[in-house]
Design a protein around this motif. Structure first.
Motif, mmCIF file in Angstrom:
data_model
loop_
_atom_site.group_PDB
_atom_site.id
_atom_site.type_symbol
_atom_site.label_atom_id
_atom_site.label_comp_id
_atom_site.label_asym_id
_atom_site.label_seq_id
_atom_site.Cartn_x
_atom_site.Cartn_y
_atom_site.Cartn_z
ATOM 1 N N GLY A 164 0.717 -1.722 -0.268
ATOM 2 C CA GLY A 164 0.180 -0.427 -0.280
ATOM 3 C C GLY A 164 0.972 0.913 -0.250
ATOM 4 O O GLY A 164 0.234 2.461 0.549
ATOM 5 N N GLN A 165 2.067 1.782 -0.841
ATOM 6 C CA GLN A 165 2.827 2.715 -0.813
ATOM 7 C C GLN A 165 2.496 3.486 -1.655
ATOM 8 O O GLN A 165 1.300 3.433 -2.273
ATOM 9 N N ILE A 166 2.013 4.819 -0.776
ATOM 10 C CA ILE A 166 1.243 5.751 -1.801
ATOM 11 C C ILE A 166 1.811 6.260 -2.946
ATOM 12 O O ILE A 166 3.469 6.866 -2.205
ATOM 13 N N PRO A 167 1.312 7.016 -3.546
ATOM 14 C CA PRO A 167 2.284 7.853 -4.881
ATOM 15 C C PRO A 167 2.518 9.095 -4.317
ATOM 16 O O PRO A 167 2.128 9.995 -2.950
ATOM 17 N N GLU A 168 3.551 9.700 -4.729
ATOM 18 C CA GLU A 168 4.163 10.924 -4.343
ATOM 19 C C GLU A 168 3.044 11.497 -4.318
ATOM 20 O O GLU A 168 2.932 12.903 -3.804
ATOM 21 N N HIS A 169 2.566 11.899 -6.188
ATOM 22 C CA HIS A 169 1.397 13.349 -5.970
ATOM 23 C C HIS A 169 0.223 12.881 -4.706
ATOM 24 O O HIS A 169 0.099 14.164 -4.630
ATOM 25 N N GLU A 170 0.053 11.966 -4.794
ATOM 26 C CA GLU A 170 -0.843 12.042 -3.190
ATOM 27 C C GLU A 170 -0.486 12.501 -2.062
ATOM 28 O O GLU A 170 -1.263 12.826 -1.039
ATOM 29 N N LYS A 171 1.425 12.075 -1.444
ATOM 30 C CA LYS A 171 1.822 12.264 -0.279
ATOM 31 C C LYS A 171 1.741 13.603 -0.342
ATOM 32 O O LYS A 171 1.674 14.626 0.681
ATOM 33 N N GLU A 172 1.834 13.929 -1.501
ATOM 34 C CA GLU A 172 2.370 16.334 -1.922
ATOM 35 C C GLU A 172 0.753 16.356 -1.082
ATOM 36 O O GLU A 172 0.982 17.194 -0.263
ATOM 37 N N ALA A 173 -0.283 15.973 -2.067
ATOM 38 C CA ALA A 173 -1.561 16.596 -1.638
ATOM 39 C C ALA A 173 -2.084 16.596 -0.378
ATOM 40 O O ALA A 173 -2.301 17.069 -0.009
ATOM 41 N N ARG A 174 -2.267 15.092 0.463
ATOM 42 C CA ARG A 174 -2.975 15.335 1.738
ATOM 43 C C ARG A 174 -1.541 16.205 2.365
ATOM 44 O O ARG A 174 -2.100 16.754 3.632
ATOM 45 N N SER A 175 -0.052 16.308 2.103
ATOM 46 C CA SER A 175 0.934 17.011 2.842
ATOM 47 C C SER A 175 0.152 18.782 2.188
ATOM 48 O O SER A 175 -0.233 19.566 3.792
ATOM 49 N N ARG A 217 -2.821 19.763 1.873
ATOM 50 C CA ARG A 217 -4.745 19.691 3.020
ATOM 51 C C ARG A 217 -4.263 20.201 4.104
ATOM 52 O O ARG A 217 -4.703 20.939 5.009
ATOM 53 N N MET A 218 -3.305 19.009 4.805
ATOM 54 C CA MET A 218 -2.449 19.282 6.139
ATOM 55 C C MET A 218 -2.021 20.271 6.679
ATOM 56 O O MET A 218 -2.747 21.208 7.560
ATOM 57 N N THR A 219 -1.658 20.865 5.602
ATOM 58 C CA THR A 219 -1.092 22.895 6.112
ATOM 59 C C THR A 219 -1.729 23.272 6.322
ATOM 60 O O THR A 219 -2.019 24.492 7.124
#
Length: 169
Positions: free
Chosen positions: A96-107, A109-111
């Motif tokens: 379940g490794q998360i794609p880089e683009h999704e990690k950046e999008a979540r980052s 949104r959280m910020t």
């Protein structure tokens, strides 16, 4: 009076499921109890935290649990870290490794969510007296600094130097 009214608690995730996967030996409820305990004993205390987004297997629901926890606890600052895969760590081979683009999008949104809380806290402090530790000079009289609650401010303080503590409104 000799302590800053700010505590850094690196929660890592607002999802108990992910905390267990990360091999953390605490729950979100335990962190909330700790925050409630401190708030009851230190009037005006603020908190910052660390959150990892995009840990392997993180679902949208896990991410939203983290967002909800961060917002409900009104963290003044959150260091948001997109998970980075490192060889030799147990999570390197987790499914379940998360794609880089999704990690950046979540980052992102959280910020944004944290910045909304920070803006609300800052607006609530407007007009209040506060001690500020002067840090970086911007000019001969102007500095960046932080209140005891870790709220960043820009202060005009003629005759002062970095490291001084000044009272401001």
């Amino acid at each position: 009076p000799h302590l800053c009214k700010h505590i850094h608690l690196p929660v890592q995730s607002g999802s108990d499921r992910l905390l267990q996967q990360m091999n953390r030996h605490y729950t979100v409820a335990q962190y909330k109890e700790l925050i409630d305990y401190a708030r009851a004993r230190i009037p005006g205390v603020t908190f910052s935290s660390d959150i990892i987004v995009g840990f392997p297997g993180e679902t949208e629901e896990d991410f939203l649990d983290s967002m909800a926890f961060v917002q409900s606890q009104r963290f003044l600052k959150v260091h948001v870290f997109p998970y980075s895969r490192r060889a030799g760590t147990p999570a390197f081979d987790f499914p379940g490794q998360i794609p880089e683009h999704e990690k950046e999008a979540r980052s992102h949104r959280m910020t944004q969510a944290v910045e909304e809380v920070r803006s609300q806290v800052a607006a609530g402090m407007e007009g209040c007296r506060a001690s500020v530790l002067l840090e970086t000079p911007l000019s001969a009289n102007t500095f960046t600094g932080y209140t005891k609650q870790y709220l960043p401010v820009v202060v005009c303080a003629p005759g002062h130097v970095s490291g001084d503590i000044v009272e401001v409104t």
